[in-house]
Design a protein around this motif. Sequence first.
Motif, mmCIF file in Angstrom:
data_model
loop_
_atom_site.group_PDB
_atom_site.id
_atom_site.type_symbol
_atom_site.label_atom_id
_atom_site.label_comp_id
_atom_site.label_asym_id
_atom_site.label_seq_id
_atom_site.Cartn_x
_atom_site.Cartn_y
_atom_site.Cartn_z
ATOM 1 N N GLY A 228 -11.753 12.240 57.506
ATOM 2 C CA GLY A 228 -11.498 12.933 56.246
ATOM 3 C C GLY A 228 -11.962 12.107 55.072
ATOM 4 N N HIS A 229 -11.404 10.912 54.947
ATOM 5 C CA HIS A 229 -11.822 10.056 53.828
ATOM 6 C C HIS A 229 -13.332 9.835 53.903
ATOM 7 N N THR A 230 -13.788 9.466 55.092
ATOM 8 C CA THR A 230 -15.230 9.406 55.387
ATOM 9 C C THR A 230 -15.409 9.943 56.803
ATOM 10 N N ILE A 251 -6.093 5.445 54.054
ATOM 11 C CA ILE A 251 -5.151 6.557 54.206
ATOM 12 C C ILE A 251 -4.407 6.796 52.897
ATOM 13 N N VAL A 252 -4.114 5.720 52.168
ATOM 14 C CA VAL A 252 -3.446 5.846 50.870
ATOM 15 C C VAL A 252 -4.136 4.949 49.848
ATOM 16 N N HIS A 253 -4.480 5.543 48.697
ATOM 17 C CA HIS A 253 -5.013 4.751 47.577
ATOM 18 C C HIS A 253 -3.921 4.468 46.553
ATOM 19 N N GLU A 263 -0.146 15.359 50.347
ATOM 20 C CA GLU A 263 -1.228 16.355 50.252
ATOM 21 C C GLU A 263 -2.212 16.006 49.132
ATOM 22 N N VAL A 264 -1.846 15.070 48.259
ATOM 23 C CA VAL A 264 -2.755 14.687 47.156
ATOM 24 C C VAL A 264 -3.899 13.851 47.713
ATOM 25 N N THR A 265 -5.116 14.244 47.374
ATOM 26 C CA THR A 265 -6.296 13.544 47.895
ATOM 27 C C THR A 265 -6.964 12.746 46.772
ATOM 28 N N ALA A 266 -7.958 11.962 47.160
ATOM 29 C CA ALA A 266 -8.740 11.193 46.187
ATOM 30 C C ALA A 266 -10.153 11.769 46.161
ATOM 31 N N ILE A 267 -10.807 11.641 45.011
ATOM 32 C CA ILE A 267 -12.160 12.214 44.926
ATOM 33 C C ILE A 267 -13.123 11.511 45.887
ATOM 34 N N ASN A 273 -9.844 18.425 52.774
ATOM 35 C CA ASN A 273 -8.851 19.059 53.646
ATOM 36 C C ASN A 273 -8.516 18.174 54.841
ATOM 37 N N ALA A 274 -9.564 17.617 55.451
ATOM 38 C CA ALA A 274 -9.338 16.760 56.625
ATOM 39 C C ALA A 274 -8.564 15.502 56.230
ATOM 40 N N ALA A 275 -8.853 14.950 55.049
ATOM 41 C CA ALA A 275 -8.152 13.739 54.616
ATOM 42 C C ALA A 275 -6.659 14.014 54.449
#
Length: 327
Positions: A228-230, A251-253, A263-267, A273-275
């Motif tokens: 997800g992240h990459t 996994i967490v920034h 559920e909050v993602t990073a740009i 979605n996968a992240a």
Amino acid sequence: MLKRNSTRFTAALVAALISFIAGPNAAPPAAAQHREQAPGFYRLKVGDLEVTALFDGTGVFDPHWLNGTKATMDGVQKALHEDPHMLDVADTGFLVNTGKQLILVDAGAGTWWGGGAFGRLAGSLRSAGYTPEEVDLVLVTHLHSDHVGGLTTQDGKRVFPNADVYVAKAESDFWLSPEIAAKAPKDAQPFFRSAQAIAAPYIKAGKWHTFSGSEPIVDGMQLVPLPGHTPGHTGYEFSSKGQKILFWGDIVHAQRVQLQHPEVTAIFDIDQNAAAATRLQLLPRLAREHVLIAGPHMPFPALGTLRKEGSGYSWVPVVFTDQWVDK
Ligand SMILES: [Zn+2]
Ligand SMILES: [Zn+2]
């Protein structure tokens, strides 16, 4: 005789006092304030493993780099107003000494990210009593430059000349592909360029290795795909004597936001979605099993466990001790 001596003594004392009060060094200079911290490392024991967190630097995560619902992001802005340090982040790599091998998991940013704020990992490693030449293996969670920049100097030299580097094949294929790089958006181009430059000297030396399944690389270590992240983002879970530690990469920034709102993602998450799905799936297990987590962007020493709290989680950091005991 006594009187003369006493007079001479008094005269000498007065002269000394005068020179002390009025001389060129009238007052001792005030001690200057120092701003530097000691290069950081922190060790703990996980079963028979010696794990050492190696500080690379600190930065601040921009709230605009987070994607969440409007209500969540409004809450973040409000909380940030009250606590400007809420989105402070660290960058940390980790050494695992198994007794047979010295393994580095993620290598910090070197000079490839952060405009000079990072790149202290090699110094931290030396402070911890090791040399870069002693590192046998480097396991990288993914090829963003804040995790691999420390591998290579700007003039293309390997910082860890004896190390074999391992990365997921999906990750290596993605970032090192000239075709994918050419089609990538302009603001993603630097990530491709730096990944390619960082990998190049290891590829040339035959020290760049990829894995695509669950092949054993190190005894007692399991690959944990965390997509997800990459595309090939991978965690490494070491077990020893019933204790576990997971090196979870990105996994967490922003822990103060993403643990309460997984559920909050990073740009920077290439597949948003996968992240989010990976994080939502992973966190309950880690909290339930009390797995020790090594999270590069968590507050230094970037080691801790998760505790279930409301609909999210709280971070239980490892606290400083100089006792060499199990966690
Ligand atoms: Zn990343
Ligand atoms: Zn990162």
